[in-house]
Every structure is written in C-alpha cells, then in structure tokens.
Design an enzyme around this catalytic site. Structure first.
Site, PDB file in Angstrom:
ATOM      1  CB  CYS A   1      28.629 -29.457   9.425  1.00  0.00           C
ATOM      2  SG  CYS A   1      28.271 -28.932   7.770  1.00  0.00           S
TER       3      CYS A   1
ATOM      4  NE  ARG B   1      28.082 -34.651  13.299  1.00  0.00           N
ATOM      5  CZ  ARG B   1      26.897 -34.391  13.863  1.00  0.00           C
ATOM      6  NH1 ARG B   1      26.469 -35.159  14.826  1.00  0.00           N
ATOM      7  NH2 ARG B   1      26.163 -33.384  13.478  1.00  0.00           N
TER       8      ARG B   1
ATOM      9  CD1 TRP C   1      26.532 -32.174   3.702  1.00  0.00           C
ATOM     10  CD2 TRP C   1      27.786 -34.012   3.720  1.00  0.00           C
ATOM     11  NE1 TRP C   1      25.928 -33.087   2.901  1.00  0.00           N
ATOM     12  CE2 TRP C   1      26.671 -34.224   2.888  1.00  0.00           C
ATOM     13  CE3 TRP C   1      28.714 -35.037   3.888  1.00  0.00           C
ATOM     14  CZ2 TRP C   1      26.450 -35.428   2.236  1.00  0.00           C
ATOM     15  CZ3 TRP C   1      28.489 -36.228   3.238  1.00  0.00           C
ATOM     16  CH2 TRP C   1      27.375 -36.422   2.421  1.00  0.00           C
TER      17      TRP C   1
ATOM     18  CG  ASN D   1      26.840 -28.161  12.108  1.00  0.00           C
ATOM     19  OD1 ASN D   1      27.870 -27.825  11.565  1.00  0.00           O
ATOM     20  ND2 ASN D   1      26.765 -29.107  13.035  1.00  0.00           N
ATOM     21  N   GLY D   2      23.770 -26.438   9.340  1.00  0.00           N
ATOM     22  CA  GLY D   2      22.380 -26.137   8.977  1.00  0.00           C
ATOM     23  C   GLY D   2      22.329 -25.307   7.718  1.00  0.00           C
TER      24      GLY D   2
ATOM     25  CD  GLU E   1      19.497 -51.608   4.767  1.00  0.00           C
ATOM     26  OE1 GLU E   1      18.812 -50.666   4.357  1.00  0.00           O
ATOM     27  OE2 GLU E   1      20.566 -51.457   5.377  1.00  0.00           O
TER      28      GLU E   1
ATOM     29  CE  LYS F   1      23.828 -50.161   4.378  1.00  0.00           C
ATOM     30  NZ  LYS F   1      22.591 -49.866   4.962  1.00  0.00           N
TER      31      LYS F   1
ATOM     32  CD  GLU G   1      24.288 -46.792   2.393  1.00  0.00           C
ATOM     33  OE1 GLU G   1      23.861 -45.644   2.460  1.00  0.00           O
ATOM     34  OE2 GLU G   1      23.925 -47.696   3.171  1.00  0.00           O
TER      35      GLU G   1
ATOM     36  CG  HIS H   1       3.755 -56.189 -13.441  1.00  0.00           C
ATOM     37  ND1 HIS H   1       2.647 -56.502 -14.191  1.00  0.00           N
ATOM     38  CD2 HIS H   1       3.637 -56.900 -12.296  1.00  0.00           C
ATOM     39  CE1 HIS H   1       1.890 -57.358 -13.522  1.00  0.00           C
ATOM     40  NE2 HIS H   1       2.473 -57.631 -12.365  1.00  0.00           N
TER      41      HIS H   1
ATOM     42  CE  LYS I   1      25.972 -43.970  11.674  1.00  0.00           C
ATOM     43  NZ  LYS I   1      25.697 -45.160  10.858  1.00  0.00           N
TER      44      LYS I   1
END
Ligand code: F6R
Length: 587
Positions: free
Chosen positions: A2, A27, A74, A100-101, A464, A468, A471, A487, A582
């Site tokens: 948010c 964000r 969000w 926010n939160g 990594e 990528k 997402e 294994h 973000k």
C-alpha cells in the site's frame, strides 16, 4: 505494498494526489482511492484497478479542494473490492482514513465499536481506525487527544493518515514508514518520498509512535504523551528523472540495461566501506539476512566472505530468522541486505538481533529507509530508484558492493577494481544476447516446468533465475543444486522438461557437464549458459569469460532477460507482476 499520500496546501489537491499515487505505483497494489475536503465536507471516490483507469472512470483528479488523502491498497484483510479500498469513513463522512500495515487487534476493537453502535462497511482491519477516531473525537472534539487515544488502542503495525472535516490532516506510524514533505505553504504526509519528491526534497522521517498534525497553518509532531518533538529535516537525493522509462518499453528492461553503468560506479563510499569492514573484522559471529533476491545476494556474500576473506558466515532468510537464531550476542554482527530497506521480515530479524546485542550492518538502496536508520553502519548500493517490481539492477548492485567489501577485507585479493572494466564490458556483451534470448523465450512460452541447475556459488544464481521467471512469467521454475539431482529431483525430468544449466568455466564445470548428460538421457531440452560451448547443450547462450570469481555478476543477466521476454510472451506486465510488491511491509 500500500501507498499513502496526504496533502494540505494551496494546490488543487486531487490532481496532486493522483500524480503522487502514480509515482508510487511501483510498490504494487490492487485498488485506488482518494478523499478530498471541500467546504467542510469529505468526499471519497475509490475503486479496484490501476490509478490511470480509476482516475478515468471516476474522474478522481477533478475532485474539489486543497486538502486530501489518497491510497493504493494491497489487499491483506478482505478481498479486492471497491468497498475494501481506502479511504474508509467512520459511520459518517466527517472523518476518513488511509492505512498501511496490519492492525492485529482489529477484531476485538471492531466488536467493541459495534457494541457501541458503530456500523462497519468493509472487511478490512483498517476501518477500525476511522471508527476509533470518530468515537474519541465525538467525546472531546480535540484532534490531538483523539489521535493519541486512538494510537494507544492499536496493536500491530501501522502508518495512517486521517482527514477531518474541518480541514485538518493528521497521522501516525508504528513500524511502517511515514514521512512529511514540506513545501511552500503546505505539507505532504506520505509512505514514500517518491510521493512528494516532485515538489520538495525536504523530508522529515517520523519515528515510531510519532503523531503529526497539519492544520490550517502549521505542522506539529508530538509523542504519545502529547509533547512536541523535533525531528530533523533530511534532504532527499533521489533523482526523479530516473523514473522515466526512456527509450525502453518497460522499466524492467531499462533497469536490466542500466547494469553495466551501475557496476562501473560501485565502491565510491570509501570511508563507509572501511567502517563496515572494521566492524566485520572485530566480530566473532557473522550472520547475513535478506528476503527473495536480497537473500540470494546474502548466499553469494556468505560464499565469498568465507572463501576469500576467511570469515565464516551464515545466511538466513529473514522470514526464518526468528525461528532459527538464538546464538547472538554483542560479539555478533548481522548484515541485512534489502533493496527497499523497508521489508518487514528483514526489519523484524534486525530488531531481534539488535536486542540480543548484535551490531547491525546494512546494504540498502534507500539510505533514508527504516533499515538504514536502525543500522550501526549502512552502505547504499546507489543504483537509483528501481521501479520494476522484480529486482534486477539492485541485485547486481548488491553483488558489486559485496565484492568490493570482500576485496577490501582480503586486502585486494580479488582485484575487483582492476577487473571492473572487463566486467562492465562482459555485462554489455551479455546484453547483446537479448535478441537470441527473446527467441528462446518464444520457444519456452508454453513450458509447464523449467529447472535451473547450478553448483557452488552458481546455485544462488539458479535460485535467483528461478525466482525471476516465477514472478514475471508465472511459470513453475525451480532452482536446483546440480549435485542434488541424483538425490531425488531427477525423477521430475522427462522429454517435456526444459533445463537451464548455469555453467561457466570454473571448478564446477566438468561435474555440471556430467549432470547435463544425466538430464539429457531423460529427454529434456538443455540450455547451457556458459563461456564454452558443449555438445550436450541443445541451445547455447554464450557469456564472455571473466575471472571465475565474478561470474555471478554476469550470469544472472540471461535469466533476467529471459524472464522479461517470457512475461511479454505470456501477456503479463513485467513491471507490475501479480502478487508481488516492491516493499513488502507486512509479515
Ligand atoms: C524479487 C523481489 C522480491 C524482493 C524481496 C526483498 O524480484 O522483488 O523477492 O527481493 O521482497 O525485498 P527487499 O530487497 O526490498 O528487502
């Protein structure tokens, strides 16, 4: 996550708020809303969707008044609906809030307020703030006392801004950022300096539980006891120009292409790097933490700290830190790595370690972030704002800084500075593979599963690369340590599998080729990323040869480019991938 923006001043507030929300879009969010105060009335408009679309359908930018608040949400509590979007009113339209939160005790507060006759509209935790303010304001008609009483009731994390019908805006924070921007004849209150940086670079960072009240002429900050507190003005140095996409179709592509320049300029903070190294060498236990991409940087840091600086270190994901680590005292140092410097999991790990006596070093992209400010020493990767939600240039900038630090610790054994020019050149050569990787992406667009295999330090790059692709392109992709294939994971490989092998010419290379043959025997398509071709590869992406220690810095680029073009091939927006924020400011 948010974003919050509040403004009181002389400009037409609505268009200011819309522009601010657009600048904070990176964000991540799912819905948008604005409240403006005009002639003693608060008007709210909000809906699900992107700022530009909601602005178009609801004409947000033309709402009247010179004072208002705005929010991009969000979703955490309650679905993605217009009723759950912020701002929220109390029972009447005299107070509206954006938050926010997470308010952890919102259920009990809600029950208590419902018992007192309040009627709730949304499913959010945030709405209780509006009703609490309404309740206490009705009792005493004093905004300062009202906000203090309200904050005393809240448990959890919050940054909120409230608008009162008399034209006052006020807010408070606890473990979520809230920053005041001061302009001629007005003030902003925002969750992010980008919310007001177009208007002012003068920022005041509120401390936990600070309360800010902006009324007709003044802006005052109070503590929870009601005493005035003074917080310093910080000059914020980010360049807005860098938010422009330039000649590129997306921020993500632009940021991928910025990487050679970023590596070129690393290491200018000489004195600070030395301070960092001094703290590190005087510590008995070295821990590293981070989330997502920044955790992958921590894995590489652990590897090269031990190999070259002879410092044994442990890398722990921030979300796991609290369950993992007790053996911390005042001889320990924790290096926290975070692009945003606001990630809740990272901040929580840092606070826990700090309480146990550890010294905190941090590597951030935002030198005024919460993480930087609670660290004993902090270094900036200085790569400019990263707008694409997925981390790209911030990763190479983190690596570049980590190599610089380790080089200093081992008294130049890596020769990083001397190798920089060839590294920068190598990065440019990898960028030249873009057309080839674009066509590989077209071939992989319908892949159900992709595996990325790497050994030793390259395992972190396999992780990594997989992150990528997950997402940005929403394809199941797994990073696997090559030696672990036998294994278990080999059972997954068949003729429908695509396997990317991170295999530059170093000590792990021959073992990797053996693994590749095992994979090939099961019919999979193998894409080799290496400076040397090999018959086992069905497709070969050539990267230049560099000093072997430095391969991670260049070998990650093909994955970033591949993820970007896979996203395009699948009609996904690479800049704003679904379900990724973000700044992940909730646990
Ligand atoms: C990956 C990504 C996330 C972040 C993670 C940590 O592309 O964007 O996985 O890396 O949320 O963020 P910071 O580095 O800001 O702490």
């Amino acid at each position: 996550m948010c974003s919050i923006i509040g403004y009181k001043g002389q400009l037409n507030v609505a268009s200011v708020l819309v522009d601010s929300l657009k600048r904070m879009e990176y964000r991540g969010y799912d819905s948008v809303g604005i409240a403006t105060i005009n002639n003693g009335k608060i008007l709210v408009k909000k809906d699900v969707g992107r700022v530009a679309d909601v602005n178009k359908s609801l004409d947000l930018g033309r709402m009247p008044g010179h004072t208002g608040i705005g929010h991009t949400r969000w979703a955490t509590h309650g679905g993605v609906t217009d009723k759950n979007a912020h701002p929220h009113y109390g029972c009447t339209d005299r107070i509206a809030i954006v938050h926010n939160g997470i308010i952890e005790n919102y259920r009990e507060l809600r029950e208590e307020l419902i018992f007192l006759g309040h009627i709730f509209i949304s499913d959010t935790d945030s709405e209780v703030i509006a009703h609490l303010l309404e309740r206490y304001y009705a009792e005493q008609k004093n905004i300062k006392k009202t906000i203090i009483q309200t904050c005393r009731r809240l448990k959890g994390t919050y940054a909120f801004v409230a608008a009162f019908e008399d034209g006052t805006i006020c807010g408070s924070r606890y473990d979520e950022p809230l920053i005041i921007g001061s302009v001629n004849n007005g003030y902003f209150i925002s969750s992010d300096v980008l919310g007001f940086l177009e208007y002012t670079d003068k920022a005041v960072f509120l401390e936990n539980r600070d309360i800010v009240i902006v009324d007709s002429e003044t802006c005052h900050i109070f503590d929870l006891e009601g005493n005035i507190v003074n917080r310093p003005i910080t000059k914020v140095a980010w360049e807005l120009a860098a938010i422009d996409k330039g000649k590129y179709a997306h921020h993500t592509l632009k940021e991928i292409h910025e990487q050679p320049k970023i590596v070129e300029k690393t290491g200018t903070q000489n004195l600070k790097i030395q301070e960092f190294c001094n703290i590190l060498t005087n510590s008995k236990t070295v821990l590293l933490t981070g989330s997502g991409t920044s955790y992958h940087s921590a894995l590489i840091a652990k590897h090269i700290l031990s190999k070259f600086a002879k410092i044994r270190a442990e890398a722990i994901m921030s979300s796991e830190f609290q369950y993992t680590f007790d053996a911390i005292d005042n001889t320990s140092v924790l290096i926290a790595i975070s692009q945003s410097g606001e990630t809740a999991d990272v901040l929580q790990s840092v606070k826990a370690a700090k309480q146990m006596g550890a010294r905190i070093l941090s590597i951030v992209n935002n030198p005024t972030s919460s993480l930087a400010r609670i660290s004993d020493s902090s270094l900036s990767i200085d790569c400019g704002p990263e707008i694409g939600v997925a981390a790209t240039k911030s990763f190479t900038a983190q690596l570049s800084l980590i190599y610089t630090i380790v080089d200093r610790l081992c008294k130049g054994c890596l020769d990083f500075e001397a190798n920089k020019a060839s590294l920068v050149d190598a990065l440019r050569q990898v960028l030249d593979t873009e057309i080839q990787i674009h066509s590989i992406a077209e071939g992989l667009r319908d892949a159900r599963d992709i595996y990325i295999i790497g050994r030793s330090i390259h395992y972190a790059i396999a992780l990594e690369g997989a992150l990528k692709i997950k997402e940005l392109a929403y394809i199941h992709t797994e990073g696997i340590a090559a030696g672990e294939l036998k294994h278990g994971p080999l059972a997954l490989i068949d003729r429908n599998s695509y396997v990317l092998l991170v295999n530059p010419n170093d000590i792990a290379s021959e073992d990797n080729i053996s693994s590749a043959y095992e994979i090939k025997a099961r019919g999979a398509t193998i894409i080799g990323i290496s400076d040397r071709p090999n018959n086992v590869y069905d497709i070969f992406i050539k990267i230049p040869s560099v000093k072997s220690t430095f391969y991670p810095i260049i070998e990650v680029l093909p994955f970033q480019i591949l993820a970007y073009y896979l996203a395009l091939a699948k009609n996904a927006d690479p800049d704003y991938p679904r379900n990724l924020a973000k700044s992940v400011t909730v646990k």
